[in-house]
Enzyme design. Sequence first.
Site, PDB file in Angstrom:
ATOM      1  N   PHE A   1     -26.845  -8.984  10.290  1.00 49.51           N
ATOM      2  CA  PHE A   1     -25.864  -7.895  10.312  1.00 49.51           C
ATOM      3  C   PHE A   1     -25.598  -7.364  11.707  1.00 49.51           C
ATOM      4  O   PHE A   1     -24.567  -6.727  11.933  1.00 49.51           O
ATOM      5  CB  PHE A   1     -26.351  -6.735   9.428  1.00 49.51           C
ATOM      6  CG  PHE A   1     -27.467  -5.923  10.031  1.00 49.51           C
ATOM      7  CD1 PHE A   1     -27.216  -4.918  10.964  1.00 49.51           C
ATOM      8  CD2 PHE A   1     -28.785  -6.147   9.672  1.00 49.51           C
ATOM      9  CE1 PHE A   1     -28.249  -4.171  11.525  1.00 49.51           C
ATOM     10  CE2 PHE A   1     -29.828  -5.403  10.222  1.00 49.51           C
ATOM     11  CZ  PHE A   1     -29.548  -4.414  11.154  1.00 49.51           C
TER      12      PHE A   1
ATOM     13  N   GLU B   1     -24.284  -9.938   4.092  1.00 46.51           N
ATOM     14  CA  GLU B   1     -23.474  -9.232   3.099  1.00 46.51           C
ATOM     15  C   GLU B   1     -23.176  -7.794   3.523  1.00 46.51           C
ATOM     16  O   GLU B   1     -22.276  -7.147   2.970  1.00 46.51           O
ATOM     17  CB  GLU B   1     -24.174  -9.242   1.740  1.00 46.51           C
ATOM     18  CG  GLU B   1     -25.519  -8.541   1.679  1.00 46.51           C
ATOM     19  CD  GLU B   1     -26.682  -9.437   2.082  1.00 46.51           C
ATOM     20  OE1 GLU B   1     -27.813  -9.155   1.626  1.00 46.51           O
ATOM     21  OE2 GLU B   1     -26.477 -10.413   2.837  1.00 46.51           O
TER      22      GLU B   1
ATOM     23  N   CYS C   1     -32.399  -8.188  18.655  1.00 50.40           N
ATOM     24  CA  CYS C   1     -33.734  -8.774  18.805  1.00 50.40           C
ATOM     25  C   CYS C   1     -34.181  -8.817  20.253  1.00 50.40           C
ATOM     26  O   CYS C   1     -35.349  -9.097  20.529  1.00 50.40           O
ATOM     27  CB  CYS C   1     -33.776 -10.176  18.193  1.00 50.40           C
ATOM     28  SG  CYS C   1     -32.683 -11.359  18.994  1.00 50.40           S
TER      29      CYS C   1
ATOM     30  N   LYS D   1     -22.797 -18.385   6.206  1.00 52.97           N
ATOM     31  CA  LYS D   1     -23.175 -17.326   5.280  1.00 52.97           C
ATOM     32  C   LYS D   1     -23.428 -16.075   6.118  1.00 52.97           C
ATOM     33  O   LYS D   1     -24.502 -15.875   6.663  1.00 52.97           O
ATOM     34  CB  LYS D   1     -24.425 -17.715   4.490  1.00 52.97           C
ATOM     35  CG  LYS D   1     -24.562 -17.040   3.104  1.00 52.97           C
ATOM     36  CD  LYS D   1     -24.674 -15.521   3.134  1.00 52.97           C
ATOM     37  CE  LYS D   1     -26.024 -15.047   3.624  1.00 52.97           C
ATOM     38  NZ  LYS D   1     -26.133 -13.529   3.528  1.00 52.97           N
TER      39      LYS D   1
ATOM     40  N   SER E   1     -34.910 -11.439  10.076  1.00 56.25           N
ATOM     41  CA  SER E   1     -36.293 -10.989  10.174  1.00 56.25           C
ATOM     42  C   SER E   1     -37.249 -12.170  10.140  1.00 56.25           C
ATOM     43  O   SER E   1     -36.934 -13.232   9.592  1.00 56.25           O
ATOM     44  CB  SER E   1     -36.618 -10.034   9.019  1.00 56.25           C
ATOM     45  OG  SER E   1     -36.691 -10.743   7.788  1.00 56.25           O
TER      46      SER E   1
ATOM     47  N   GLU F   1     -41.554  -4.559  14.231  1.00 52.08           N
ATOM     48  CA  GLU F   1     -40.182  -4.412  14.730  1.00 52.08           C
ATOM     49  C   GLU F   1     -39.527  -3.219  14.058  1.00 52.08           C
ATOM     50  O   GLU F   1     -39.296  -3.216  12.849  1.00 52.08           O
ATOM     51  CB  GLU F   1     -39.382  -5.692  14.454  1.00 52.08           C
ATOM     52  CG  GLU F   1     -37.995  -5.646  15.055  1.00 52.08           C
ATOM     53  CD  GLU F   1     -37.255  -6.968  14.910  1.00 52.08           C
ATOM     54  OE1 GLU F   1     -36.557  -7.363  15.854  1.00 52.08           O
ATOM     55  OE2 GLU F   1     -37.381  -7.598  13.848  1.00 52.08           O
TER      56      GLU F   1
END
Length: 492
Positions: free
Chosen positions: A157, A184, A289, A181, A234, A383
């Site tokens: 995202f 969402e 990240c 993909k 993740s 994180e």
Amino acid sequence: MTTLDVSAKYPRVRNYIAGEFVDGDGARTLDVTNPADGSVISRVPLSGASEIDRAVAAAKAAFPAWSAAPIKERVQVFFRYKTLLEQNIDDLAALVTEENGKTDSEARAEVLKSAELTEFACSLPQITAGEVLEVSRGVECRVERYPVGVVASIAPFNFPNMVPNWTIPNAIALGNCMILKPSEQVPLSAGRIAELLRQSGLPDGVFNVVHGGQETVEAICDQPDIEGITFVGSTRVAKIVYRRGTANLKRVLALGGAKNHLIVMPDAEPEMTSNNVVASMSGCAGQRCMAASVMMAVGKSDHIIERMVNIVRSMVPGKNVGPVISREAKQRIEGYITEAEKMGAKVLVDGRGCSVPGRENGFYVGPTLIDYVTPEMRIAQEEVFGPVMVIIRAKDVDDALDVQHRSRYGNAASVFTESGGVARYVMENASAGMVGVNVGVPVPREPFGFGGWNESKFGIGDITGRGSVEFWTKSKKMTTKWNKEAGVNWMS
């Protein structure tokens, strides 16, 4: 691109298969929320295996002709695509801001990085030229690269435009056909990418978009005709995707989370260091990240910390700091801060309970500085993925590196110093795939690839740059001998 939905700003998101926007097979959908104000701006379908099968069928049908085209012809699409990214930067950046919450400048930087990634793809004909060598009189060995086939890219995202473009230009320019993909939570940018690729002349079926969540990812991992998968997200999910994909005999490159350490030496230039550390921590609301999340303050560094406090206090959420992605993310981040405070850490600047006037329903966490954190605290190990910087005190550079080495991640590390010897020592000894000197976000620029170590990456190679070529292609070794010319020796 979408169908009419009068209850939201944008019509319902649709999948993109074989050059057309199409509805999913099921009725299940998910709200798409603007994190700046909590409003629902669209709905996204939660696709399953049948939609993945349709996209793969379209990609398989397009693959023979696309892969047979010379690479110099394939990259012409991406010359045009790069131009369209630059020409449409206003609406592309606005879309990123609405679905992700980035500030306008951050969203524009994301689109410009996509253009840079595409520019590198345009150079692939020169980078991937076949190797040839006469190994003996009349005996020639040659290596040429061929596309893998149908591949999939699963994106997160936090960069709705850039991370898809980590994979799309290189994979497709090298002759593969792709299923994207997207997350969402941020599905709108993927539709615009599909439109621009079609406008650039990409043949139908070469690029497809299937929206969804866990079921969609599982279908990608299990689909027998998908040859390769990249994943960014993740570490927990990266491990699942890597294990499931490789168990199905696919090549997989899965990038996970990070806990990036910035080592600040006493001799660091104060103004540059304080500005860079804060920018690394707070940029994109800390949802990247490569964001700095641990500052290792070596020796007497209070003068730099004081500058950081002043900078952070001057920052205005909603103006130069965007929201985090969801209400759940806001609660999780604030929970980390509260727990650290209860364990003895000192909150220098507190971003909890942040509210932006006129956007009271937005998911804002103010930039936060926490001092006297110990390496054993959860906030120092996990994180957080928010605009939070923890400060751990270290007596010397080896003490700082010891803390960095104990992290299970290995994405990035950096050192701020005026000493070349210290800089080199940290670069050689940090356990991270990307290191920097006096750089808060040590992201390599093209053609150098992006990729970490340890539990920040699973698989071989890098996802961008030259390192990605090995992942997106397979090599064919050719040996040719002409008898009339060849001598007789051990090589013939």
